[in-house]
Design a protein around this motif. Structure first.
Motif, mmCIF file in Angstrom:
data_model
loop_
_atom_site.group_PDB
_atom_site.id
_atom_site.type_symbol
_atom_site.label_atom_id
_atom_site.label_comp_id
_atom_site.label_asym_id
_atom_site.label_seq_id
_atom_site.Cartn_x
_atom_site.Cartn_y
_atom_site.Cartn_z
ATOM 1 N N ALA A 1 0.831 -1.207 0.000
ATOM 2 C CA ALA A 1 0.000 0.000 0.000
ATOM 3 C C ALA A 1 0.865 1.257 0.000
ATOM 4 O O ALA A 1 2.010 1.254 0.452
ATOM 5 C CB ALA A 1 -0.916 -0.005 1.222
ATOM 6 N N GLN A 2 0.288 2.349 -0.521
ATOM 7 C CA GLN A 2 0.978 3.638 -0.588
ATOM 8 C C GLN A 2 0.234 4.652 0.274
ATOM 9 O O GLN A 2 -0.999 4.687 0.302
ATOM 10 C CB GLN A 2 1.029 4.131 -2.037
ATOM 11 C CG GLN A 2 1.672 3.146 -3.001
ATOM 12 C CD GLN A 2 3.137 2.908 -2.670
ATOM 13 O OE1 GLN A 2 3.892 3.853 -2.472
ATOM 14 N NE2 GLN A 2 3.537 1.643 -2.617
ATOM 15 N N TYR A 3 1.015 5.496 0.968
ATOM 16 C CA TYR A 3 0.425 6.461 1.880
ATOM 17 C C TYR A 3 1.088 7.825 1.739
ATOM 18 O O TYR A 3 2.269 7.933 1.401
ATOM 19 C CB TYR A 3 0.599 6.012 3.339
ATOM 20 C CG TYR A 3 -0.089 4.719 3.673
ATOM 21 C CD1 TYR A 3 -1.397 4.695 4.134
ATOM 22 C CD2 TYR A 3 0.588 3.508 3.528
ATOM 23 C CE1 TYR A 3 -2.023 3.496 4.444
ATOM 24 C CE2 TYR A 3 -0.025 2.305 3.834
ATOM 25 C CZ TYR A 3 -1.337 2.309 4.292
ATOM 26 O OH TYR A 3 -1.952 1.115 4.597
ATOM 27 N N LEU A 4 0.303 8.864 2.030
ATOM 28 C CA LEU A 4 0.844 10.188 2.312
ATOM 29 C C LEU A 4 0.664 10.436 3.810
ATOM 30 O O LEU A 4 -0.411 10.154 4.371
ATOM 31 C CB LEU A 4 0.106 11.277 1.533
ATOM 32 C CG LEU A 4 0.398 11.432 0.037
ATOM 33 C CD1 LEU A 4 -0.408 12.601 -0.520
ATOM 34 C CD2 LEU A 4 1.884 11.637 -0.221
ATOM 35 N N PHE A 5 1.714 10.956 4.458
ATOM 36 C CA PHE A 5 1.623 11.367 5.852
ATOM 37 C C PHE A 5 1.628 12.895 5.877
ATOM 38 O O PHE A 5 2.583 13.517 5.398
ATOM 39 C CB PHE A 5 2.811 10.856 6.669
ATOM 40 C CG PHE A 5 2.808 9.375 6.913
ATOM 41 C CD1 PHE A 5 1.740 8.580 6.550
ATOM 42 C CD2 PHE A 5 3.893 8.764 7.532
ATOM 43 C CE1 PHE A 5 1.735 7.208 6.772
ATOM 44 C CE2 PHE A 5 3.905 7.409 7.769
ATOM 45 C CZ PHE A 5 2.827 6.626 7.389
ATOM 46 N N ALA A 6 0.567 13.473 6.428
ATOM 47 C CA ALA A 6 0.467 14.942 6.526
ATOM 48 C C ALA A 6 0.523 15.348 7.995
ATOM 49 O O ALA A 6 -0.307 14.899 8.802
ATOM 50 C CB ALA A 6 -0.827 15.432 5.894
ATOM 51 N N LYS A 7 1.508 16.169 8.335
ATOM 52 C CA LYS A 7 1.636 16.642 9.707
ATOM 53 C C LYS A 7 0.866 17.946 9.832
ATOM 54 O O LYS A 7 1.175 18.937 9.166
ATOM 55 C CB LYS A 7 3.100 16.851 10.070
ATOM 56 C CG LYS A 7 3.323 17.175 11.525
ATOM 57 C CD LYS A 7 4.690 16.725 11.989
ATOM 58 C CE LYS A 7 4.617 16.045 13.331
ATOM 59 N NZ LYS A 7 5.842 15.376 13.697
ATOM 60 N N LEU A 8 -0.167 17.934 10.699
ATOM 61 C CA LEU A 8 -1.079 19.065 10.804
ATOM 62 C C LEU A 8 -0.801 19.896 12.049
ATOM 63 O O LEU A 8 -0.321 19.373 13.065
ATOM 64 C CB LEU A 8 -2.528 18.575 10.843
ATOM 65 C CG LEU A 8 -2.951 17.530 9.796
ATOM 66 C CD1 LEU A 8 -4.426 17.200 9.966
ATOM 67 C CD2 LEU A 8 -2.669 18.028 8.398
#
Length: 791
Positions: A614-621
């Motif tokens: 699987a592929q993911y984007l990690f967004a730090k908010l």
């Protein structure tokens, strides 16, 4: 005669309403909790018992040792099942299943994300005894595009479970034909319910080094397991060992399907816990024991108010056997009433209990006549057993003494009651210590420094890596997004790895399995990894496609004094043999897996190299206006990604889910510890009442001579303080031993300090002194004239 016994018993219970209500209250709580625990245990023990041929069903697993790394693998090659079936006549049937992972299902313009699909074959479906609502067993998965749908998914997609044969459904952009509808798997199965099965034929050609299949077998009746397993080494030598590094060892073994759920080995991934089951069973037993002890203490305390009644009965000719029968009937009536009230309390508390344990326990007292009769029978038994001591004790009073007003309580009887109350507090303090340890360990797991920062990190699942750069740029432009990075591995979500050829500091060559992930150049900074040596990946350097960043554990394992520039080689499967990768950086050790496991050798590759899975984007908010930011991110995703519905979650929530079992256990221990203390205090109330009735004249005389209320409270409390101190000293080593054993299941764990035992003892002491104090103050305020006027 029996009619008179019952009539007298009801009169006596009604006359002493306070004691009767207290007894019923304590017993009812104990029985309700024990009933819920019993149903929980019964449900856990029922897993996989529904199989018709359960005694012949086994799952195949492998014990492997590769370069000093010992592992148990429950999945293996897709070739294993047909090989076992064709090679060994003892195996009647062998089936295999391979988890698909997250899949996009489309039908009539609707899209669903489904995470429980699996590739399978007809033999597996037969072996797992799936019930067909439509379709032909044995022929449902013959074609690569066949699909066997569960009734739950059928209702979700089509709104029906009939007339679906031949219907089309799109799964991961491929149109499939429904060839059967199967009933949902029972909830009490170790094999989690699946939404449907795709044909194994779609997976293409199977090889021995292509793993990931669960293999199950059905043995011929009477097969000797040890003799069958003794034949497997030849299969291993011919097929499995050639695919592994030299010096590896593998043992193929069989595990009974009925033992999987409660397997003591976490590698079997059963989902249940035999240790927890035993501890919950002990808690249920202890609660019932404490409730029964309470009854005995309260009954003997109440007996002081009945000495003259018993004496008069004996004077007018009542036999000891008649008195015992009378008192036992009172006990049985009280216990049976408490059982019924406790049963209905359990029924009312099922929702709370299920929230607490994460289970779906149902008591079903009204619907389940067997359970109802069992509880009534248990009430009779409990009434007799718990009423024996009070009955024999009270009926032994000598009429000549009691009618003269002499005390009927002997030192031996007082000591028995002290021992019983001590036992209550030993159990209670042990449970308090256990609760504190479980809570502290759970808090430690959630707060431990993992080597990276997952707070406020949103994980967004992608359909593929094709859209990651466009989406990353768009999300990064949002005002409340601090950083965005791409990867193919979720922390605490599993392990990807490959076999590497590695040369150590002494120039000796090893083959070793190294865990791995594919990341972009922003990953280390976004997740706040600590770079100890070397540098990060760079977009400007084309050579970084053949570079890696490793962790401390890998460097230490191979003894490199200067790891930068060291080479690791791997066959990437492109037919070109080994490829070399140079180490350009070393990061501080981190826990990519759960804290049940030690840190393993790890390597980061630069995307798009080796983007398996699987592929993911990690967004730090940032914490500002989080809801609006989440809505904006979803809008960006849906405007770019057309092949997969939006799905995202925060990483710290995932960690909480990983350790949810420990959190639930902590909550269960806490709840039942509180209830145990409550029930124990009811018993303490009984013993305090007994002591205060014995000392009532002494207390009155002391008041006449000038003693104040605090002196009297201290006089009564002193004895119980000693009891609790002794109980703490006895409970502490027992609790330490059992909790130390429990902590061994964690790779990272707390130390059990003395402060936990002191805190548990103080908690019990404070509650006990308050319980005694309230009653002592009430007695101390009694007018001495009322007590002494007849003496």
């Amino acid at each position: 005669m029996f009619k008179n016994y019952f009539k007298t018993a009801f009169r006596s219970l009604y006359k002493h309403k306070v004691f009767t209500l207290i007894n019923i209250f304590g017993l009812s709580i104990g029985i309700a909790m024990a009933t819920l625990m019993g149903r929980f245990i019964q449900e856990e023990l029922s897993y996989d018992q529904f199989f018709k041929d359960k005694a012949q069903l086994y799952r195949v697993y492998q014990e492997t040792s590769i370069n000093g790394r010992d592992r148990i693998n429950i999945s293996g090659s897709g070739v294993l099942a047909p090989t076992l079936s064709s090679t060994y006549p003892e195996i009647e049937l062998a089936g295999r299943a391979h988890r698909v992972g997250s899949a996009v299902i489309e039908s009539d313009g609707k899209q669903f994300i489904e995470n429980t699909l699996a590739y399978s074959d007809d033999d597996f479906i037969e072996l797992m005894e799936f019930k067909f609502l439509e379709g032909n067993p044995g022929q449902a998965l013959a074609d690569p595009l066949d699909f066997l749908i569960s009734e739950e998914l059928a209702m979700k997609v089509f709104g029906k479970t009939t007339s679906l044969l031949g219907e089309s459904i799109t799964i991961n952009d491929k149109v499939r034909r429904i060839t059967g509808v199967i009933a949902d798997m029972p909830k009490n199965s170790h094999y989690s319910p699946k939404a449907g099965f795709l044909s194994n034929a779609e997976m293409g050609h199977f090889t021995w080094n292509r793993v990931g299949h669960l293999t199950y077998v059905k043995l011929a009746s009477g097969t000797n397991i040890d003799q069958l397993e003794a034949k497997f080494p030849q299969l291993v030598a011919d097929n499995i060992l050639p695919t592994l590094p030299e010096g590896s060892s593998v043992a193929v073994k069989l595990y009974p399907i009925t033992d999987i759920w409660l397997s003591p080995s976490p590698d079997q991934q059963g989902g249940g816990s035999k240790a927890s089951l035993i501890s919950f069973g002990l808690i249920a037993f202890f609660i019932l024991l404490i409730a029964s002890i309470n009854y005995m203490n309260l009954a003997t305390a109440r007996s002081l108010g009945r000495v003259k009644e018993i004496g008069m009965r004996k004077v007018i000719g009542a036999k000891k056997s008649h008195l015992i029968m009378q008192l036992l009937i009172e006990s049985v009536i009280l216990c049976t009433g408490a059982i019924l009230i406790g049963g209905f309390l359990a029924e009312m508390c099922t929702v709370i209990f299920n929230d607490l344990t994460g289970k779906t326990v149902e008591v079903g007292l009204i619907e389940n006549s067997g359970l109802f009769l069992t509880m009534i029978t248990f009430g009779l038994v409990l009434g007799v057993v718990s009423g024996l001591y009070p009955a024999f004790y009270i009926s032994s009073f000598k009429p000549t003494r009691v009618l003269k007003g002499a005390s009927s309580g002997g030192k031996a009887n007082t000591n028995v009651r002290r021992i019983l109350v001590s036992l209550q507090f030993i159990i209670s303090i042990g449970l308090i210590v256990s609760t504190l340890v479980v809570h502290k360990q759970g808090k430690f797991l959630l707060e431990k420094d993992l080597g990276y920062n997952s707070e406020q990190v949103l994980a967004i699942r992608l359909a593929s890596s094709d859209t990651s750069e466009v989406m990353k740029s768009a999300i990064q432009s949002l005002p409340n997004v601090n950083a965005v990075t791409a990867t193919n591995l979720i922390p605490a979500g599993g392990d990807n790895g490959a076999t590497f050829t590695i040369e150590d500091e002494n120039n000796e060559v090893h083959k070793d399995i190294v865990s791995m992930a594919s990341i972009d150049t922003d990953y280390l900074s976004t997740m706040e990894f600590t770079l100890l040596n070397g540098r990060n990946f760079s977009k400007e350097l084309a050579t970084d496609q053949m570079s890696i960043i490793v962790n401390e554990t890998l460097v230490k394992k191979y003894g490199w004094s200067d790891p930068l520039g060291k080479k690791l080689s791997m066959d990437v499967g492109d037919g070109e043999g080994l490829k070399e990768f140079s180490i350009i950086g070393v990061v501080e050790d981190f826990n990519m897996l759960s804290l049940y496991e030690p840190v393993k050798p790890f390597a980061f590759f630069l995307k798009p190299n080796y983007d398996w899975g699987a592929q993911y984007l990690f967004a730090k908010l940032s914490v500002n206006d989080a809801e609006a930011t989440l809505n904006q991110i979803q809008g960006i995703y849906e405007s770019i990604e057309k092949n997969r519905p939006y799905g995202a979650y925060f990483l710290d929530q995932r960690f909480e889910a990983v350790y949810q079992a420990e959190t639930k256990k902590s909550e269960v221990y806490f709840t039942f510890s509180v209830l145990t203390i409550v029930i124990a205090c009811i018993g303490l109330f009984g013993l305090a009442a007994f002591v205060l009735q014995q000392k009532i004249k002494e207390i009155s005389i002391r008041k006449v001579l000038g003693a104040n209320i605090s002196d009297i409270v201290g006089l009564v409390s002193k004895e119980f303080v000693y009891i609790i101190i002794i109980s703490t000293l006895v409970a502490s080593p027992l609790a330490y031993y059992f909790m130390q054993e429990w902590l061994q299941s964690f790779e990272y764990r707390i130390e059990i300090g003395f402060e936990l035992f002191i805190l548990a003892g103080l908690a019990a002491l404070v509650v006990a002194v308050l319980t005694i104090g309230i009653q002592s103050v009430k007695t101390a305020r009694t007018n001495p004239v009322e007590t002494l006027k007849y003496d």
